[in-house]
Design a protein around this motif. Sequence first.
Motif, PDB file in Angstrom:
ATOM      1  N   TYR A   1      -2.146   5.848  11.146  1.00 15.96           N
ATOM      2  CA  TYR A   1      -2.263   4.839  12.212  1.00 15.96           C
ATOM      3  C   TYR A   1      -1.820   3.449  11.746  1.00 15.96           C
ATOM      4  O   TYR A   1      -1.816   2.503  12.528  1.00 15.96           O
ATOM      5  CB  TYR A   1      -3.731   4.734  12.675  1.00 15.96           C
ATOM      6  N   CYS A   2      -1.473   3.304  10.471  1.00 16.18           N
ATOM      7  CA  CYS A   2      -1.411   1.968   9.873  1.00 16.18           C
ATOM      8  C   CYS A   2       0.019   1.506   9.591  1.00 16.18           C
ATOM      9  O   CYS A   2       0.867   2.280   9.146  1.00 16.18           O
ATOM     10  CB  CYS A   2      -2.218   1.982   8.572  1.00 16.18           C
TER      11      CYS A   2
ATOM     12  N   CYS B   1       0.845  -1.194   0.000  1.00 15.69           N
ATOM     13  CA  CYS B   1       0.000   0.000   0.000  1.00 15.69           C
ATOM     14  C   CYS B   1       0.882   1.247   0.000  1.00 15.69           C
ATOM     15  O   CYS B   1       1.941   1.261   0.621  1.00 15.69           O
ATOM     16  CB  CYS B   1      -0.889  -0.003   1.242  1.00 15.69           C
TER      17      CYS B   1
ATOM     18  N   CYS C   1      -1.686   5.880   5.786  1.00 15.32           N
ATOM     19  CA  CYS C   1      -2.604   6.403   6.801  1.00 15.32           C
ATOM     20  C   CYS C   1      -1.804   6.439   8.108  1.00 15.32           C
ATOM     21  O   CYS C   1      -1.016   5.522   8.367  1.00 15.32           O
ATOM     22  CB  CYS C   1      -3.825   5.493   6.939  1.00 15.32           C
TER      23      CYS C   1
HETATM   24  S1  SF4 Z   1      -5.385   1.784   6.270  1.00 18.51           S
HETATM   25 FE1  SF4 Z   1      -3.314   0.987   5.809  1.00 18.51          FE
HETATM   26  S2  SF4 Z   1      -3.666  -0.486   4.176  1.00 18.51           S
HETATM   27 FE2  SF4 Z   1      -5.510   0.797   4.279  1.00 18.51          FE
HETATM   28  S3  SF4 Z   1      -5.138   2.447   2.819  1.00 18.51           S
HETATM   29 FE3  SF4 Z   1      -4.397   3.195   4.799  1.00 18.51          FE
HETATM   30  S4  SF4 Z   1      -2.215   2.668   4.832  1.00 18.51           S
HETATM   31 FE4  SF4 Z   1      -3.137   1.461   3.202  1.00 18.51          FE
END
Ligand code: SF4
Length: 471
Positions: A165-166, A159, A163
């Motif tokens: 938090y991810c 990805c 984001c």
């Molecule tokens: S939550 Fe994580 S996997 Fe989903 S779009 Fe955002 S960064 Fe990518």
Amino acid sequence: MRHQKLYINTIGCQMNVYDSDRIARALEPGGYRQTDTLEEADLVIVNTCAIRAKAEQKAFSFIGRLARMKRQNPKLLIGVGGCVAQQEGEAILSRMPHVDLIFGTHAIPRLPRIVDQAKTRRIRVVDVEQSDEIDEIDLTAGFHSDGQVSRFVTIMQGCDNYCSYCVVPYVRGTEMSRHPDRILSEIETLVRNGVREVTLLGQNVNSYGRKEGLSSFAELLERVNGIEGLRRIRFTTSHPKDLSDDLMGAFGKLAKLCPHIHLPVQSGSDPVLKRMNRKYTRQVYLDRIERLRSIRPDIAVTSDFIVGFPGESREDFEATLTLVETVAFDSIFAFMYSDREIAPASHFKNKVNEDEIKARLQELLAAQETITLRNNRALVGTLQEIMVEGSSTRPGLAESIDAGPQWSGRTPGNKIVNFSPGRDLGSEETLQVGQMVAVRIEKAHAHSLRGELVRKEPSEGCPRGKECHAA
Ligand code: SF4
């Protein structure tokens, strides 16, 4: 040759379920066959998830329990793969002295060599190298569906969205898409072997092919829709910012594309969405839902939420509650925010107190439960096209109805339906897994529907895109 027994414990999302399949396939030529019995395993693999602290704790607790097995059987090999392995690497070896091998999210194709080294040279092996090419393992060689009519097919990995938090971009790498011809060929093989429904998987399927200049996701769906013998197509997950007009239009155009979209919104508050780095606003999200519903009025919409993101005020949370009410989701997954060390949000200030997060989570889930029940009740009296998935195991159901076996399946909108055979099915007749039937919905519960079989072929009863009321 005695086959070696492989036990895989999969923790986390569908992507990990799919990866576990790839792990099993990669090790098959080396003589490993999967077992469901942990005690008889020669090799135990824990396929871990790092998305939330709880999933990581679950993995370490399971790995910790394997120490006793290893003491009793020193020849037992223990491997840790997936996102925690990628994130922690060698550190796991010092923390867990009984672990033999660590392999990251890009190392599955190299697993036969890793296992061989650990086994023959009795050394501990770590491979967390990330590659800049998508790895392909032929999941279809010698494939037998074993009665499974629904399968996942990954179309991309990694990805690029970051984001705040991810951990996914860090542990699964940057976004890479598979070539459409390989995807098509995999699905065609699955269908020849009895599969009737595929779910196309990726962290953000909406941006499929964009980087590589392959076809768009809408074009890929159109090609998959043309596969003879396939009955249903689903996909997950979609990022709202990349939901194109073409993709929304596909819901009005492609006969096999199920009217269901999982569109994670995470929060209903613009300041929170901004800090999450989601790159859309509440209004953009609402506009997309409105457009989807104008194209496909019966579309089921589900979503993900993070509750208690750093700095989430009561006002922010209330914006989430009003969004839930406005969209009237069919169901949601809601999670308490937890710090992930490698994700930027772990350094954000104004963390919300854990008791407050728990209380907000309960409030959100209770609000959604009312909406889910309301949506499900609206289906009572309709005819739904159901793909039979098997006998119903819902406790108490069999005793509540005198006649014959009970069945279960899903609506196009992905709702579980338990149903009785009805008058259309003679006492000697049975249904086949994967068969499409028309079921009249008689009762709605919060998490499932109850119905009765009306016809063994649903086509006249369920015109596409229209409400499908029983005669
Ligand atoms: S939550 Fe994580 S996997 Fe989903 S779009 Fe955002 S960064 Fe990518």
